[in-house]
Design a protein around this motif. Structure first.
Motif, PDB file in Angstrom:
ATOM      1  N   CYS A 121      -2.989  -1.606  -8.141  1.00 52.56           N
ATOM      2  CA  CYS A 121      -2.262  -2.594  -7.346  1.00 52.56           C
ATOM      3  C   CYS A 121      -0.986  -2.924  -8.112  1.00 52.56           C
ATOM      4  CB  CYS A 121      -3.132  -3.837  -7.144  1.00 52.56           C
ATOM      5  SG  CYS A 121      -2.234  -5.253  -6.479  1.00 52.56           S
ATOM      6  N   VAL A 142      -7.464  -4.030  -3.395  1.00 54.54           N
ATOM      7  CA  VAL A 142      -7.809  -4.925  -4.503  1.00 54.54           C
ATOM      8  C   VAL A 142      -7.981  -6.356  -4.012  1.00 54.54           C
ATOM      9  CG1 VAL A 142      -7.027  -5.878  -6.709  1.00 54.54           C
ATOM     10  CG2 VAL A 142      -6.719  -3.447  -6.226  1.00 54.54           C
ATOM     11  N   ASP A 169      -8.347   1.985  -8.305  1.00 56.26           N
ATOM     12  CA  ASP A 169      -7.121   1.702  -7.583  1.00 56.26           C
ATOM     13  C   ASP A 169      -6.050   1.193  -8.542  1.00 56.26           C
ATOM     14  OD1 ASP A 169      -5.972   1.609  -4.888  1.00 56.26           O
ATOM     15  OD2 ASP A 169      -5.788  -0.533  -5.251  1.00 56.26           O
ATOM     16  N   ASP A 228       0.839  -1.196   0.000  1.00 59.20           N
ATOM     17  CA  ASP A 228       0.000   0.000   0.000  1.00 59.20           C
ATOM     18  C   ASP A 228       0.872   1.243   0.000  1.00 59.20           C
ATOM     19  OD1 ASP A 228      -2.093  -1.767   0.125  1.00 59.20           O
ATOM     20  OD2 ASP A 228      -2.399  -1.540   2.277  1.00 59.20           O
ATOM     21  N   CYS A 280      -0.701  -6.701  -8.954  1.00 57.39           N
ATOM     22  CA  CYS A 280      -1.621  -7.061 -10.042  1.00 57.39           C
ATOM     23  C   CYS A 280      -1.111  -6.516 -11.372  1.00 57.39           C
ATOM     24  CB  CYS A 280      -3.019  -6.507  -9.762  1.00 57.39           C
ATOM     25  SG  CYS A 280      -3.755  -7.084  -8.227  1.00 57.39           S
ATOM     26  N   SER A 291      -3.159   0.823  -3.773  1.00 58.72           N
ATOM     27  CA  SER A 291      -3.263  -0.066  -2.622  1.00 58.72           C
ATOM     28  C   SER A 291      -3.576  -1.493  -3.064  1.00 58.72           C
ATOM     29  CB  SER A 291      -4.364   0.437  -1.687  1.00 58.72           C
ATOM     30  OG  SER A 291      -4.665  -0.521  -0.715  1.00 58.72           O
ATOM     31  N   CYS A 292      -2.635  -2.381  -2.836  1.00 61.49           N
ATOM     32  CA  CYS A 292      -2.877  -3.791  -3.146  1.00 61.49           C
ATOM     33  C   CYS A 292      -3.936  -4.367  -2.207  1.00 61.49           C
ATOM     34  CB  CYS A 292      -1.586  -4.590  -3.027  1.00 61.49           C
ATOM     35  SG  CYS A 292      -0.374  -4.177  -4.294  1.00 61.49           S
TER      36      CYS A 292
END
Length: 124
Positions: free
Chosen positions: A89, A13, A87, A3, A92, A9-10
């Motif tokens: 990530c 997600v 967001d 984050d 990702c 922010s992972c």
């Protein structure tokens, strides 16, 4: 997790409703369905299959097919991350980049295997 800020922010997600069963399987088949597992589990299965087919040149086509079938999933999850969740990530995004790169490598391998210039002649 990773984050960095409110918009990067992972955790946002991977804890969202979309992180399990792509946010689709649960509402369709029920939250308790054996198919409603973490998206990461599906990714691991895909990578195992890609590694297995990567060692067998005659199965390059299977790698291409798996990745082409996974392409809409990647675009869907990218859309969910950027538009629905608003967001970014980093984990990702890195995986999407790897997936697109692997598709390119597989397409190149498949093309060179099917090309008349590189095809091995059949011996009678």
């Amino acid at each position: 997790m990773c984050d960095l800020s409110y918009r990067a922010s992972c955790s946002k997600v991977v804890t969202s409703d979309y992180a399990k069963g792509f946010g689709i399987i649960g509402p369709l088949l029920g939250e308790d369905s054996f198919l409603n597992v973490s998206n990461a589990a599906y990714g691991i299965l895909l990578y195992i299959a890609l590694i297995a087919t990567g060692f067998v040149p005659s199965l390059t086509w299977a790698s291409v097919v798996m990745q082409l079938l996974g392409l809409p999933v990647n675009f869907y999850l990218l859309y969910v991350m950027l538009v629905v969740l608003g967001d970014v990530c980093l984990v990702c995004s890195t995986l999407y980049t790897i997936n697109f790169s692997l598709l390119g490598v597989s397409l190149y391998r498949w093309h060179t295997q099917c090309s008349p210039r590189t095809a091995k002649p059949h011996h009678s």
